[in-house]
Write a protein that holds these residues in place. Structure first.
Motif, PDB file in Angstrom:
ATOM      1  N   ILE A 423      13.375  75.942  35.483  1.00  0.00           N
ATOM      2  CA  ILE A 423      14.694  76.088  35.862  1.00  0.00           C
ATOM      3  C   ILE A 423      14.709  75.623  37.528  1.00  0.00           C
ATOM      4  CG2 ILE A 423      16.411  78.089  36.578  1.00  0.00           C
ATOM      5  CD1 ILE A 423      15.278  79.452  34.025  1.00  0.00           C
ATOM      6  N   GLN A 424      14.051  75.983  38.183  1.00  0.00           N
ATOM      7  CA  GLN A 424      13.982  75.637  39.544  1.00  0.00           C
ATOM      8  C   GLN A 424      13.795  73.983  39.922  1.00  0.00           C
ATOM      9  OE1 GLN A 424      14.542  77.837  42.278  1.00  0.00           O
ATOM     10  NE2 GLN A 424      14.536  75.975  43.439  1.00  0.00           N
ATOM     11  N   ILE A 425      12.737  73.596  39.206  1.00  0.00           N
ATOM     12  CA  ILE A 425      12.528  72.080  39.183  1.00  0.00           C
ATOM     13  C   ILE A 425      13.808  71.324  38.941  1.00  0.00           C
ATOM     14  CG2 ILE A 425      11.350  70.122  38.321  1.00  0.00           C
ATOM     15  CD1 ILE A 425       9.846  71.894  40.075  1.00  0.00           C
ATOM     16  N   PHE A 426      14.693  71.781  37.751  1.00  0.00           N
ATOM     17  CA  PHE A 426      15.714  71.085  37.252  1.00  0.00           C
ATOM     18  C   PHE A 426      16.914  71.396  38.183  1.00  0.00           C
ATOM     19  CE2 PHE A 426      19.416  70.352  34.656  1.00  0.00           C
ATOM     20  CZ  PHE A 426      19.125  69.259  33.841  1.00  0.00           C
ATOM     21  N   SER A 427      17.094  72.472  38.673  1.00  0.00           N
ATOM     22  CA  SER A 427      18.081  72.680  39.972  1.00  0.00           C
ATOM     23  C   SER A 427      17.949  72.070  41.091  1.00  0.00           C
ATOM     24  CB  SER A 427      17.989  74.338  40.084  1.00  0.00           C
ATOM     25  OG  SER A 427      18.415  75.175  39.013  1.00  0.00           O
ATOM     26  N   ASP A 428      16.671  71.754  41.483  1.00  0.00           N
ATOM     27  CA  ASP A 428      16.434  71.060  42.752  1.00  0.00           C
ATOM     28  C   ASP A 428      16.754  69.580  42.462  1.00  0.00           C
ATOM     29  OD1 ASP A 428      15.649  73.301  43.997  1.00  0.00           O
ATOM     30  OD2 ASP A 428      13.281  72.845  43.519  1.00  0.00           O
ATOM     31  N   MET A 429      16.338  69.104  41.136  1.00  0.00           N
ATOM     32  CA  MET A 429      16.652  67.645  40.886  1.00  0.00           C
ATOM     33  C   MET A 429      18.280  67.290  40.910  1.00  0.00           C
ATOM     34  SD  MET A 429      17.803  65.708  38.258  1.00  0.00           S
ATOM     35  CE  MET A 429      17.901  66.446  36.613  1.00  0.00           C
ATOM     36  N   THR A 430      18.975  68.271  40.326  1.00  0.00           N
ATOM     37  CA  THR A 430      20.607  68.014  40.201  1.00  0.00           C
ATOM     38  C   THR A 430      21.040  68.166  41.536  1.00  0.00           C
ATOM     39  OG1 THR A 430      20.775  70.437  39.615  1.00  0.00           O
ATOM     40  CG2 THR A 430      20.750  68.980  37.957  1.00  0.00           C
ATOM     41  N   LYS A 431      20.596  69.119  42.481  1.00  0.00           N
ATOM     42  CA  LYS A 431      20.957  69.000  43.702  1.00  0.00           C
ATOM     43  C   LYS A 431      20.498  67.863  44.792  1.00  0.00           C
ATOM     44  CE  LYS A 431      20.592  74.023  44.115  1.00  0.00           C
ATOM     45  NZ  LYS A 431      19.911  75.142  44.717  1.00  0.00           N
ATOM     46  N   THR A 432      19.700  66.962  44.298  1.00  0.00           N
ATOM     47  CA  THR A 432      19.069  65.726  44.876  1.00  0.00           C
ATOM     48  C   THR A 432      20.343  64.648  44.480  1.00  0.00           C
ATOM     49  OG1 THR A 432      16.866  66.323  44.668  1.00  0.00           O
ATOM     50  CG2 THR A 432      17.459  64.178  45.004  1.00  0.00           C
ATOM     51  N   TYR A 433      20.961  64.741  43.368  1.00  0.00           N
ATOM     52  CA  TYR A 433      21.786  63.585  42.928  1.00  0.00           C
ATOM     53  C   TYR A 433      23.089  64.107  42.468  1.00  0.00           C
ATOM     54  CZ  TYR A 433      17.204  61.277  42.492  1.00  0.00           C
ATOM     55  OH  TYR A 433      16.052  61.007  42.791  1.00  0.00           O
ATOM     56  N   PRO A 434      23.630  64.675  43.376  1.00  0.00           N
ATOM     57  CA  PRO A 434      25.121  65.706  43.231  1.00  0.00           C
ATOM     58  C   PRO A 434      26.134  64.646  42.759  1.00  0.00           C
ATOM     59  CG  PRO A 434      24.895  65.395  45.648  1.00  0.00           C
ATOM     60  CD  PRO A 434      23.411  65.089  44.785  1.00  0.00           C
ATOM     61  N   GLN A 435      26.182  63.421  43.075  1.00  0.00           N
ATOM     62  CA  GLN A 435      27.298  62.647  42.661  1.00  0.00           C
ATOM     63  C   GLN A 435      27.281  62.046  41.300  1.00  0.00           C
ATOM     64  OE1 GLN A 435      27.618  59.041  45.158  1.00  0.00           O
ATOM     65  NE2 GLN A 435      29.701  58.860  44.470  1.00  0.00           N
ATOM     66  N   LEU A 436      25.976  62.085  40.664  1.00  0.00           N
ATOM     67  CA  LEU A 436      25.809  61.993  39.292  1.00  0.00           C
ATOM     68  C   LEU A 436      25.660  63.079  38.339  1.00  0.00           C
ATOM     69  CD1 LEU A 436      23.511  58.895  39.898  1.00  0.00           C
ATOM     70  CD2 LEU A 436      25.673  58.623  38.733  1.00  0.00           C
ATOM     71  N   THR A 437      25.095  64.034  38.885  1.00  0.00           N
ATOM     72  CA  THR A 437      24.609  65.248  38.134  1.00  0.00           C
ATOM     73  C   THR A 437      25.915  66.327  38.189  1.00  0.00           C
ATOM     74  OG1 THR A 437      23.316  66.272  39.628  1.00  0.00           O
ATOM     75  CG2 THR A 437      22.436  64.866  38.160  1.00  0.00           C
ATOM     76  N   GLY A 438      26.885  66.154  39.244  1.00  0.00           N
ATOM     77  CA  GLY A 438      27.788  67.313  39.538  1.00  0.00           C
ATOM     78  C   GLY A 438      28.519  67.607  38.165  1.00  0.00           C
ATOM     79  N   ARG A 439      28.871  66.855  37.191  1.00  0.00           N
ATOM     80  CA  ARG A 439      29.557  67.521  36.020  1.00  0.00           C
ATOM     81  C   ARG A 439      28.604  67.789  34.927  1.00  0.00           C
ATOM     82  NH1 ARG A 439      34.819  66.912  36.842  1.00  0.00           N
ATOM     83  NH2 ARG A 439      35.421  67.057  34.574  1.00  0.00           N
ATOM     84  N   TRP A 440      27.385  67.597  34.946  1.00  0.00           N
ATOM     85  CA  TRP A 440      26.376  68.240  33.968  1.00  0.00           C
ATOM     86  C   TRP A 440      26.775  69.626  33.481  1.00  0.00           C
ATOM     87  CZ3 TRP A 440      20.795  65.863  34.467  1.00  0.00           C
ATOM     88  CH2 TRP A 440      20.884  64.306  34.390  1.00  0.00           C
TER      89      TRP A 440
END
Length: 657
Positions: A423-440
């Motif tokens: 959960i923590q690893i995935f959350s950190d990954m999505t914060k690294t690429y917010p422009q591409l993962t913002g609507r996941w």
């Protein structure tokens, strides 16, 4: 030479010539009969007869026509794998009351079993069954073999290189071939005979086919050793997980005690030695696989040594698919841009040419879920993101990242003290690429446990799906459910599974007690990839054997960095995981990402002789083999089993936009 001898030799020459002409006539007649048999069999979906006819045509042509022979080998493999995948689908549909697809398939099998005495296979009931399956069942469509199979190569991207490895049905012969490279375009018009001739010569020169007699017992023994190796890896990692949990608990209890007392129970030297032995066994088994395949693959050295930026696709049978074929020496050329595998040329064609009516149905607003899952806790709407203007190379396919769904650690079976919590690893990954993962959108285990309906919505409504959690994907929505889903809209599915904690192991053990051997066999990685491919998934990224949470964390960060940050294709992203030259080049050529690549090297290369980390690292990491010292010189790591755990089934040319 006397006149008598000359007359004798002349007579023998005439007899040989007459015999050769007779043999050529019989061969031509047999080929014509086999071709007609092949067409009729494909028209009526008799894939077993069509496969046998294609194999006979392959034997008739042999080295006289490598281009056609390689095409018939690919056709034989498509028919053979269609039967193998049909058997897996039937195992998942044993109960006709589970779905309409299962009921129709059972009814069809019943009519065929009584066809000799009743001729029911030619009646209206059978026609209605086939019509319904053809229009409603995605798996049934993908089991079909196209009548124009010999022309499928023209529909593939020009940078694809198809490498076929296929056993005969009795496993007494092993065939290998490289198909003609897909044409890059029309070299000349109908009137340009010179251009057409040059194009034909250049294409034909690439095709090659080979055959080698083998012993069925050899491949069976090799597969048995690989199964034992995977089982030993799972047991060792589970034991290390128990030791890590005990270590964390002891450190938590002793955190207020003097540091001199904390050295107790840090690790097990026996596990370190066993880890090193597993690495040695892996190298030994890879060597045995090399020895078994060498008589065939050595004949294609010249082709693979000259590849530059090619996408290599391995089409292998269900026995060879269980082996880490990506570890073959012939495939370690750095000129290979991408390395993936698929079940057959027909399946690859189905993945590329997706049906327009299914895509229109997916885009229909009336079929959207009424209450889409939240991406986070609460009722927050996904943030608005600007579109990414990313260049799509020729031969690649775009994937809309705004429609990616995910499920992360659905039962939240990692403790808060775990350093690599999904959960923590995935959350950190999505914060690294917010422009591409913002609507996941998706569900995490700290929110709630997803229901079966939520699993189905997430997997069917998105253009991509990521599962990052414990155990196996087929443990959650069962393999029976996966076989009935329509995942035509899901282009990419990434499975970061095959990890265990004590909590997940206890939960899954209780669930597995109620399953029979057939259902348990369907939860293996190969069978799961087959069911997902039959359901319509374009590309499946999955682990072949068990791994640690740390390894899965590095795979997620590395693959997403290549897919989202750099813009590599799906095949190129996974390719960089098991090529030490690429790992070293990226480590030397990056500034901010150097630490991440060093961490990746540490996670997958410690058993190869790289320096260890601090002494307070939990005992889940690999250690140096006994007697190995740090020389201070940086060398490329030797082959490690962690590199080849994740493989790509299907399309290697997906670009996230």
């Amino acid at each position: 030479m006397s006149d008598r001898q000359q007359a004798k030799y002349t007579q023998q020459a005439r007899q040989l010539k007459a015999g050769w002409q007779q043999h050529q006539t019989v061969l031509a007649q047999a080929s014509e009969v086999l071709v007609q048999c092949l067409k009729l069999s494909l028209q009526n979906r008799y894939t077993d007869i069509a496969g046998a006819a294609a194999l006979e045509l392959l034997e008739c042509l042999g080295q006289y026509d490598p281009a056609s022979a390689s095409q018939y080998l690919a056709l034989f493999q498509s028919c053979h794998m269609s039967q193998a995948m049909s058997a897996v689908l039937q195992k998942a549909q044993l109960d006709p009351s589970m779905s309409r697809q299962a009921a129709l398939m059972h009814q069809r099998a019943y009519l065929l079993s009584r066809d000799v005495s009743t001729n029911l296979a030619q009646g209206t009931v059978m026609k209605n069954i086939l019509s319904t399956l053809g229009s409603k069942s995605q798996a049934w469509k993908r089991l079909s073999v196209d009548l124009a199979h010999l022309d499928l190569l023209k529909e593939l991207p020009p940078n694809f290189t198809i490498f076929v490895l296929q056993h005969s049905p009795d496993k007494r012969f092993l065939y290998g071939s490289v198909l003609d490279k897909p044409p890059q375009g029309k070299a000349g018009t109908a009137g340009d005979k010179k251009g057409a001739k040059q194009s034909q010569v250049s294409v034909l020169s690439r095709a090659k086919v080979a055959r080698q007699a083998v012993h069925p017992e050899t491949v069976d023994e090799l597969l048995l050793r690989w199964r034992e190796f995977r089982s030993d890896v799972m047991q060792l990692l589970l034991r290390q997980e128990g030791q890590r949990t005990q270590y964390v608990q002891r450190m938590k209890m002793l955190q207020n005690i003097d540091s001199d007392m904390r050295v107790v129970g840090k690790g097990s030297g026996d596990d370190s030695l066993e880890e090193w032995k597993l690495q040695e066994r892996f190298l030994e088994l890879v060597g045995q696989m090399e020895d078994y395949l060498k008589p065939i693959i050595s004949q294609f050295d010249a082709i693979f040594s000259q590849t530059q930026d090619d996408y290599i696709l391995l089409l292998a049978d269900q026995w060879l698919m269980q082996l880490p074929l990506e570890a073959l020496n012939i495939l370690q050329n750095t000129g290979i841009s991408s390395l993936s595998r698929d079940f057959s040329l027909q399946m690859l064609y189905h993945r590329i040419h997706r049906e327009a009516e299914d895509e229109d149905a997916r885009k229909d607003p009336g079929k959207a879920p009424k209450s889409p899952p939240k991406s986070q806790k609460g009722d927050k709407k996904p943030p608005k993101t600007a579109p990414i203007d990313r260049f799509i190379p020729p031969g690649c396919l775009p994937l809309d990242t705004s429609m990616v769904k995910y499920v992360v650690d659905p039962y939240e079976e990692c403790s808060e003290t775990e350093e690599h919590r999904p959960i923590q690893i995935f959350s950190d990954m999505t914060k690294t690429y917010p422009q591409l993962t913002g609507r996941w959108e998706g569900i995490m285990g700290d929110d709630h446990i997803p229901s079966l309906g939520e699993w189905e919505n997430l997997m069917t409504e998105g253009s991509g799906f990521v599962f990052y959690g414990m155990e196996r994907l087929a443990c959650y929505p069962s393999s029976i459910k996966l076989a009935t889903m329509n995942l035509q809209g899901c282009m990419l599915m990434m499975l970061l599974d095959h990890t265990q904690t004590n909590k997940s192991f206890r939960r899954q053990s209780k669930a597995d007690v109620h399953k029979n051997a057939t259902l348990l066999s369907l939860e293996k990685h190969l069978e799961t990839a087959m069911l997902l491919s039959l359901s319509g998934v374009g590309c499946v990224l999955t682990n072949q054997w068990h791994c640690t949470l740390e390894e899965n964390a590095h795979k997620l960060n590395k693959v997403m960095k290549d897919l989202l940050g750099i813009g590599k294709s799906s095949g190129q992203a996974v390719r960089s995981l098991f090529i030490p030259h690429l790992i070293k080049e990226e480590r030397e050529g990056e500034g901010e990402g150097a630490d991440e690549n060093k961490a990746l090297d540490a996670a997958v290369g410690k058993s190869a002789g790289e320096p260890g980390t601090a002494s307070d690292v939990p005992p889940t990491r690999e250690t140096l083999p006994p007697g190995t010292a740090d020389t201070g010189q940086e060398e490329l790591p030797t082959t490690s089993r962690q590199w080849f755990s994740m493989v790509v089934y299907g399309l290697p040319n997906l670009i996230l936009t």
